[in-house]
Design a protein around this motif. Structure first.
Motif, PDB file in Angstrom:
ATOM      1  N   VAL A 156      -8.022   0.740  -9.651  1.00 19.21           N
ATOM      2  CA  VAL A 156      -7.124  -0.304  -9.135  1.00 19.21           C
ATOM      3  C   VAL A 156      -6.556   0.104  -7.784  1.00 19.21           C
ATOM      4  CG1 VAL A 156      -4.962  -1.513  -9.517  1.00 19.21           C
ATOM      5  CG2 VAL A 156      -6.532  -1.152 -11.418  1.00 19.21           C
ATOM      6  N   LEU A 157      -6.132   1.362  -7.707  1.00 16.42           N
ATOM      7  CA  LEU A 157      -5.535   1.831  -6.456  1.00 16.42           C
ATOM      8  C   LEU A 157      -6.533   1.803  -5.308  1.00 16.42           C
ATOM      9  CD1 LEU A 157      -3.409   4.822  -7.754  1.00 16.42           C
ATOM     10  CD2 LEU A 157      -2.540   2.831  -6.510  1.00 16.42           C
ATOM     11  N   THR A 158      -7.717   2.349  -5.548  1.00 17.41           N
ATOM     12  CA  THR A 158      -8.687   2.421  -4.449  1.00 17.41           C
ATOM     13  C   THR A 158      -9.133   1.030  -4.023  1.00 17.41           C
ATOM     14  OG1 THR A 158     -10.485   2.743  -6.034  1.00 17.41           O
ATOM     15  CG2 THR A 158      -9.490   4.715  -5.081  1.00 17.41           C
ATOM     16  N   SER A 159      -9.333   0.145  -4.995  1.00 20.91           N
ATOM     17  CA  SER A 159      -9.728  -1.222  -4.650  1.00 20.91           C
ATOM     18  C   SER A 159      -8.616  -1.923  -3.874  1.00 20.91           C
ATOM     19  CB  SER A 159     -10.050  -2.018  -5.914  1.00 20.91           C
ATOM     20  OG  SER A 159     -11.142  -1.444  -6.589  1.00 20.91           O
ATOM     21  N   SER A 160      -7.379  -1.720  -4.329  1.00 23.60           N
ATOM     22  CA  SER A 160      -6.248  -2.352  -3.647  1.00 23.60           C
ATOM     23  C   SER A 160      -6.121  -1.850  -2.220  1.00 23.60           C
ATOM     24  CB  SER A 160      -4.950  -2.065  -4.410  1.00 23.60           C
ATOM     25  OG  SER A 160      -5.000  -2.649  -5.695  1.00 23.60           O
ATOM     26  N   LEU A 161      -6.241  -0.534  -2.060  1.00 24.02           N
ATOM     27  CA  LEU A 161      -6.103   0.034  -0.721  1.00 24.02           C
ATOM     28  C   LEU A 161      -7.220  -0.453   0.203  1.00 24.02           C
ATOM     29  CD1 LEU A 161      -4.981   3.678  -1.550  1.00 24.02           C
ATOM     30  CD2 LEU A 161      -3.600   1.802  -0.641  1.00 24.02           C
ATOM     31  N   LYS A 162      -8.421  -0.570  -0.354  1.00 21.37           N
ATOM     32  CA  LYS A 162      -9.523  -1.106   0.461  1.00 21.37           C
ATOM     33  C   LYS A 162      -9.209  -2.534   0.896  1.00 21.37           C
ATOM     34  CE  LYS A 162     -13.857   1.207  -0.518  1.00 21.37           C
ATOM     35  NZ  LYS A 162     -15.233   1.015  -1.007  1.00 21.37           N
ATOM     36  N   GLY A 163      -8.750  -3.338  -0.064  1.00 25.64           N
ATOM     37  CA  GLY A 163      -8.404  -4.726   0.246  1.00 25.64           C
ATOM     38  C   GLY A 163      -7.299  -4.803   1.286  1.00 25.64           C
ATOM     39  N   ILE A 164      -6.301  -3.939   1.125  1.00 29.31           N
ATOM     40  CA  ILE A 164      -5.189  -3.913   2.077  1.00 29.31           C
ATOM     41  C   ILE A 164      -5.686  -3.516   3.461  1.00 29.31           C
ATOM     42  CG2 ILE A 164      -3.102  -2.623   2.687  1.00 29.31           C
ATOM     43  CD1 ILE A 164      -2.466  -2.633  -0.388  1.00 29.31           C
ATOM     44  N   GLY A 165      -6.588  -2.545   3.504  1.00 27.72           N
ATOM     45  CA  GLY A 165      -7.148  -2.123   4.785  1.00 27.72           C
ATOM     46  C   GLY A 165      -7.872  -3.263   5.485  1.00 27.72           C
ATOM     47  N   VAL A 166      -8.707  -3.967   4.721  1.00 23.36           N
ATOM     48  CA  VAL A 166      -9.444  -5.098   5.305  1.00 23.36           C
ATOM     49  C   VAL A 166      -8.481  -6.175   5.775  1.00 23.36           C
ATOM     50  CG1 VAL A 166     -11.030  -6.982   4.803  1.00 23.36           C
ATOM     51  CG2 VAL A 166     -11.525  -4.684   3.957  1.00 23.36           C
TER      52      VAL A 166
ATOM     53  N   GLY B 233       0.823  -1.209   0.000  1.00 27.12           N
ATOM     54  CA  GLY B 233       0.000   0.000   0.000  1.00 27.12           C
ATOM     55  C   GLY B 233       0.857   1.259   0.000  1.00 27.12           C
ATOM     56  N   ALA B 234       1.867   1.261   0.873  1.00 22.83           N
ATOM     57  CA  ALA B 234       2.754   2.421   0.964  1.00 22.83           C
ATOM     58  C   ALA B 234       3.528   2.619  -0.342  1.00 22.83           C
ATOM     59  CB  ALA B 234       3.720   2.246   2.133  1.00 22.83           C
ATOM     60  N   ALA B 235       3.967   1.517  -0.936  1.00 22.72           N
ATOM     61  CA  ALA B 235       4.751   1.606  -2.174  1.00 22.72           C
ATOM     62  C   ALA B 235       3.885   2.088  -3.344  1.00 22.72           C
ATOM     63  CB  ALA B 235       5.379   0.250  -2.499  1.00 22.72           C
ATOM     64  N   LEU B 236       2.667   1.573  -3.424  1.00 17.49           N
ATOM     65  CA  LEU B 236       1.766   1.981  -4.509  1.00 17.49           C
ATOM     66  C   LEU B 236       1.520   3.487  -4.455  1.00 17.49           C
ATOM     67  CD1 LEU B 236      -0.959  -0.851  -4.538  1.00 17.49           C
ATOM     68  CD2 LEU B 236       0.934  -0.526  -6.143  1.00 17.49           C
ATOM     69  N   MET B 237       1.197   3.966  -3.264  1.00 21.72           N
ATOM     70  CA  MET B 237       0.896   5.398  -3.123  1.00 21.72           C
ATOM     71  C   MET B 237       2.164   6.237  -3.237  1.00 21.72           C
ATOM     72  SD  MET B 237      -2.235   5.466  -3.169  1.00 21.72           S
ATOM     73  CE  MET B 237      -2.286   7.247  -3.101  1.00 21.72           C
ATOM     74  N   GLY B 238       3.276   5.681  -2.781  1.00 23.83           N
ATOM     75  CA  GLY B 238       4.549   6.397  -2.914  1.00 23.83           C
ATOM     76  C   GLY B 238       4.884   6.621  -4.380  1.00 23.83           C
ATOM     77  N   ALA B 239       4.648   5.588  -5.190  1.00 26.00           N
ATOM     78  CA  ALA B 239       4.928   5.691  -6.624  1.00 26.00           C
ATOM     79  C   ALA B 239       4.024   6.733  -7.274  1.00 26.00           C
ATOM     80  CB  ALA B 239       4.735   4.332  -7.289  1.00 26.00           C
ATOM     81  N   VAL B 240       2.756   6.742  -6.859  1.00 22.40           N
ATOM     82  CA  VAL B 240       1.811   7.716  -7.416  1.00 22.40           C
ATOM     83  C   VAL B 240       2.238   9.138  -7.074  1.00 22.40           C
ATOM     84  CG1 VAL B 240      -0.539   8.621  -7.205  1.00 22.40           C
ATOM     85  CG2 VAL B 240      -0.167   6.165  -7.482  1.00 22.40           C
ATOM     86  N   MET B 241       2.600   9.344  -5.803  1.00 28.44           N
ATOM     87  CA  MET B 241       3.010  10.683  -5.375  1.00 28.44           C
ATOM     88  C   MET B 241       4.252  11.135  -6.127  1.00 28.44           C
ATOM     89  SD  MET B 241       0.683  11.606  -3.384  1.00 28.44           S
ATOM     90  CE  MET B 241       1.384  13.152  -2.814  1.00 28.44           C
ATOM     91  N   TRP B 242       5.153  10.186  -6.367  1.00 26.26           N
ATOM     92  CA  TRP B 242       6.369  10.515  -7.095  1.00 26.26           C
ATOM     93  C   TRP B 242       6.037  10.950  -8.515  1.00 26.26           C
ATOM     94  CZ3 TRP B 242      11.315  11.598  -6.564  1.00 26.26           C
ATOM     95  CH2 TRP B 242      12.144  11.511  -7.684  1.00 26.26           C
ATOM     96  N   ARG B 243       5.140  10.198  -9.145  1.00 26.05           N
ATOM     97  CA  ARG B 243       4.768  10.514 -10.518  1.00 26.05           C
ATOM     98  C   ARG B 243       4.072  11.866 -10.598  1.00 26.05           C
ATOM     99  NH1 ARG B 243       2.367   4.560 -11.945  1.00 26.05           N
ATOM    100  NH2 ARG B 243       4.066   3.825 -13.273  1.00 26.05           N
TER     101      ARG B 243
END
Lengths: 316, 204
Positions: free
Chosen positions: A205-215, A169-179
């Motif tokens: 994809v991001l929101t679904s992944s983050l939701k899944g990660i949260g659960v 989760g942190a890496a996915l969002m980190g990559a987005v912020m970088w971009r």
């Protein structure tokens, strides 16, 4: 806090996180690819994939410091027959090697999608067997009550998936912020950049992944607390030596561990799940998931330190 | 080839620790490395005997080094095969292979493998292989003034002293099957049923 076993604390935690992250990314890939196709997903997940290698290598390097005679290091591969430590090292380097090959093929888009998926599956299996082998190093010591219990593999696998999921989760969002940061130099401000970087598919994809990660984090938190409770209960009723181990799981560091993991994998993950879809910009989500990951990472490191502190052996 | 082992007669031991010092001296062991250790196990309380209250306090010694087990857990876990068993049953460490990971130290219920910081390797009793090669007794056996310690083919020791290999504070001998024979002290308590405690842990 156990400073003496710092190399092993770092290695086991980083290796488990790396394996967990690889498996979680694989799950995200498989689920999302069915809806959007591999190419669209790769754009989102590849940066997280590339971060696993350095983490694993860092862990393997840390484990080298556990050997007091580095000149003899290669000898640790000699006893595949009966030593779980030998098996762990073989599996650890195997996972790292296969992971590197997969990341390279993924980066260059070499081989077919099916072939890369097959390699990813093998890598994931090797990683999970690595965690199993890691567990057996401690579980197999019948002379150490605190370790010779199912709580050891249960805790190791829970840490694997909990840290792995949050790391992704942190890496996915980190990559987005970088971009977004890169794109914002050429566009009309951050808003424009974000709209360019995060297209509709990526956002979904991001929101679904983050939701899944949260659960997943919330569920794994529950599992971890159950394991801890059962482990303490088991130790408290198992004699003097086990009682000494149980005493380690009390006091400030133990409470700190529980609080950190609860905040990271409980509270923040609830927020993550609830706001993943409604957040209008990426930044709050990035802060949320990164904070969650950081808290749990520190909590798990403390937990692993207490694990080594709990080593009390029967006999004299 | 006969498998070798130690015997220890608790009825004769007065806890003088000559065996421990002899071992340390012969092998020039650094501070913190003690291959043979003597544990004093003590327990007891007061009991009512009619109109009288009497103590049932007991105390006895156990001298312990490597038992060169038949099922050595240290050999099983060693990733380098430095820890190995010789034809005579003696478990020893190949210093050219050892990486000093200390995994064997975690495993052994007798604390036999000990870490030497100066070499970065594990060390342990090899029953004074060099002395035995010259036809002499191991240093600890030779030094014992009350002749509590003995060594030799384990089958002979068992024939002479019996097969008991564990009393408190030693662990269950089933774990590693030590090549050890104990002649128990009259107050010795069965392993796992102890009511006392080791009162000199700082020496072990």
């Amino acid at each position: 806090m156990n400073v003496h076993e710092l190399p092993m604390i770092m290695f086991t935690t980083l290796a488990q996180m790396s394996v967990g992250a690889f498996v979680v990314l694989g799950i995200i890939q498989i689920v999302a690819a069915r809806r959007f196709g591999s190419d669209a997903i790769d754009k989102v997940t590849d940066p997280a994939l590339y971060a696993i290698g350095p983490a694993m290598v860092l862990g393997l390097v840390a484990s080298m410091f556990h050997m007091n005679d580095p000149m003899h290091t290669l000898n640790v591969l000699r006893n595949v027959d009966s030593s779980w430590l030998t098996r762990e090292i073989l599996l650890g380097t195997g996972f790292a090697g296969l992971g590197f090959v997969f990341a390279f093929l993924q980066w260059k888009k070499l081989g077919s999608v099916r072939q890369r998926q097959a390699l990813a599956l093998v890598t994931a299996v090797v990683g999970l067997v690595l965690v199993g082998s890691m567990s057996m190093i401690y579980y197999s010591l019948v002379t150490v009550p605190a370790w010779h219990t199912l709580a050891t593999p249960a805790q190791f696998f829970t840490t694997t998936f909990l840290l792995g999921a949050l790391a992704v989760g942190a890496a996915l969002m980190g990559a987005v912020m970088w971009r977004i940061r890169v794109a914002s130099r050429d566009a009309d401000g951050v808003v424009g950049a974000e709209q360019t970087v995060v297209d509709t598919t990526s956002r979904t994809v991001l929101t679904s992944s983050l939701k899944g990660i949260g659960v997943a984090a919330i569920v794994l938190l529950g599992i971890e607390f159950i394991i801890i409770a059962l482990h303490l209960s088991e130790l408290s009723g198992a004699g003097d030596v086990a009682g000494q181990s149980a005493a380690v799981f009390s006091g400030g560091w133990f409470v700190a561990r529980l609080v950190l993991v609860f905040l990271g994998a409980g509270l923040l993950s609830v927020f993550l799940f609830r706001y993943a879809s409604s957040a209008s910009t990426a930044r709050p989500l990035a802060i949320l998931v990164s904070s969650s990951f950081a808290l749990v990472l520190v909590g798990e490191l403390i937990g692993r330190s207490l694990f080594y502190d709990s080593m009390f052996r029967i006999g004299m | 080839m006969d498998k070798l082992g130690f015997s220890f007669d608790q009825t004769l031991c007065n806890g003088c620790k000559a065996c421990s010092v002899a071992c340390k001296d012969k092998h020039d062991l650094p501070v913190g490395v003690t291959w043979r250790r003597v544990a004093e196990y003590t327990g007891g309380t007061w009991q009512q005997d009619g109109d009288t209250v009497v103590p049932n306090v007991f105390s006895y010694f156990t001298s312990m080094s490597c038992n060169h087990c038949e099922d050595p857990i240290c050999v099983k876990v060693c990733p380098t095969t430095a820890m190995h068993v010789g034809e005579d049953g003696i478990v020893s460490i190949d210093q050219d292979k050892c990486v000093g990971c200390r995994y064997c130290e975690w495993a052994c219920p007798y604390s036999a493998p000990q870490f030497d910081p100066s070499s970065g390797h594990m060390t342990k009793c090899d029953m004074c292989a060099d002395y035995r090669a010259e036809g002499e007794d191991p240093a600890c056996v030779a030094a014992c003034p009350s002749r509590a310690l003995g060594w030799g083919p384990i089958d002979e020791l068992r024939a002479e002293h019996g097969t008991l290999a564990g009393v408190e504070p030693l662990p269950d001998p089933a774990i590693t099957r030590p090549r050890l024979v104990i002649v128990p002290h009259r107050d010795a308590q069965p392993t796992g049923q102890g009511t006392g405690a080791i009162i000199n842990p700082e020496e072990l």
